[in-house]
Design a protein around this motif. Structure first.
Motif: not given
Length: 439
Positions: A21-43
């Motif tokens: 509950q505490l950690l959900r009150r903060y912004w959390q990294p979920v991916a690198l922007a590089d991981e959405l590169a390419g023809p299908r920017p989805l993960k």
């Protein structure tokens, strides 16, 4: 002594847990922007035991939705990116980045069903090559004006790696200044001019002495911990002579990040983000105060060790982290190569999926860990009581949080005056940082 109940309180992060509950009150990294590169920017991404699909639509807008389609639960990670959103491959239902259902094409003509359907959607923002998400309730906190967030894109580089253990023991390595003299000990000093992009391989600031020599020859640091608005500052002093001291200043940014020096020109801001109770990713933003980061070189260096798409280490517990008896006898303390992250990975994964803290015996050099655990428990208790917690800041408070200073250097005289002066001097020599000083 930590009880089993206290250990669970601090480490378990699933839905409904106090720490979760505490950690959900903060912004959390979920991916690198590089991981959405390419023809299908989805993960697909997993954060604190929850499953999501992250995507970028045709306009470049980011979206983060629950992964199961609200129609009949099919996996949206296999959906089609088209017509302003993500379309489920099962029946063609289409959802935009806000979770609004735009189309239910299999329904009869004129159906208003889609107007009543929403998929859970979460705020997402890209910062310095990292995509952050907020999956808690209410409004997310503001991002502080830390160096890693305000430096130009040319002067930052982001990467990540998977640890197969609980997030807390992974984080605690970063607030343990004493371990570097052992875990990261090299028996010979490399050419410091070849140290670009490598931690603990260059020379300390204001000196030609290799950091490896400092850590090897002076292994009893005097560690102090100071509370700050963002968490705490740790200072590790190694007395080199009557007149000179090695000063290393690092920072814990609540709830689960630290800012440390990488070299005279770069700092590392690193988060340890729970995937679930027994896995976590570290996300790092490298920030340069001198010239632009050589992103290609930094990426190539790390891809020699990390394997895509999951950013798993090629040296891991299944191959004994590359352990070599000959190397341990002659080259490094661990015998596991010269990458600092491998050393850390072995140390924290060897404690088990979730460290049993009922069996540990802390020493005086563990004061950063002790201080952080107390801070974490207080914040969990406050959150459970519906109260505030550290770093739940608004936009005005965010502008007052700068830096934080992170220095590794050798100075004379007053050590506080040294690191404060060294930090200001570095900023005065930096185009982007100097501008923020108003100089």
């Amino acid at each position: 002594m930590i009880s089993a109940e206290q250990n669970d309180l601090m480490t378990r992060i699933g839905r409904g847990t106090p720490a979760g509950q505490l950690l959900r009150r903060y912004w959390q990294p979920v991916a690198l922007a590089d991981e959405l590169a390419g023809p299908r920017p989805l993960k697909p991404v997993q954060l604190m035991g929850q499953h999501f699909v992250l995507f970028r639509d045709e306009t470049g807008r980011l979206g983060l939705l629950d992964r199961d389609c609200p129609h009949r639960g099919a996996d949206l990670a296999f959906g089609r990116l088209e017509n302003g959103g993500i379309r489920c491959a099962f029946h063609g239902w289409l959802f935009d980045a806000h979770g609004q259902c735009l189309e239910t094409p299999a329904e009869p003509a004129g159906s208003k069903l889609c107007s009543r359907i929403r998929q859970a959607a979460y705020p997402v923002v890209e910062k310095s090559g990292v995509v952050f998400a907020y999956i808690g309730e209410g409004e997310p906190p503001a991002f502080p004006d830390f160096d890693c967030f305000v430096a130009p894109d040319t002067h930052t580089f982001a990467f990540k790696g998977l640890f197969e253990c609980n997030w807390l023991q992974a984080l605690e390595v970063g607030i343990d200044p004493a371990h570097a003299s052992y875990l990261h000990r090299f028996f010979e000093d490399a050419d410091t001019s070849e140290s670009y992009g490598k931690q603990f391989r260059g020379a300390s600031a204001d000196s030609s002495m290799p950091i490896t020599q400092v850590l090897r020859d002076y292994d009893r640091p005097d560690i102090s911990v100071e509370p700050t608005d963002y968490g705490m500052r740790l200072t590790a002093l190694r007395k080199l002579s009557e007149s000179s001291t090695h000063v290393r200043v690092t920072n814990l940014v609540f709830p689960q990040a630290f800012v440390i020096p990488m070299s005279a020109e770069m700092t590392i801001s690193q988060w340890h983000v729970p995937v679930d109770d027994t896995h976590c990713y570290w996300y790092a933003i490298f920030t340069s105060f001198t010239g632009p980061v050589d992103k290609q070189q930094m990426r190539e260096q790390r891809l020699k060790l990390y394997e895509l798409p999951d950013y798993t280490s090629r040296k891991n517990k299944r191959n004994n982290y590359g352990f070599s008896v000959e190397e341990q006898l002659n080259e490094t303390y661990t015998g596991m190569g010269d990458d600092i992250n491998v050393h850390d990975q072995w140390a924290v994964e060897s404690q088990g999926p979730i460290q049993d803290r009922t069996r540990e015996h802390l020493g005086s050099t563990d004061k950063g860990i002790i201080t952080y655990r107390r801070m974490l428990v207080r914040a969990i208790e406050s959150s459970q009581a519906g109260e505030g917690a550290p770093m739940l800041i608004d936009a005005q408070q965010a502008t007052a949080l700068t830096g934080p200073p992170s220095i590794d250097g050798i100075g004379e005289g007053d050590t506080d005056a040294y690191w404060q002066g060294a930090d200001r001097e570095r900023r005065m020599k930096s185009d982007w940082a100097r501008a923020r000083l108003g100089a």
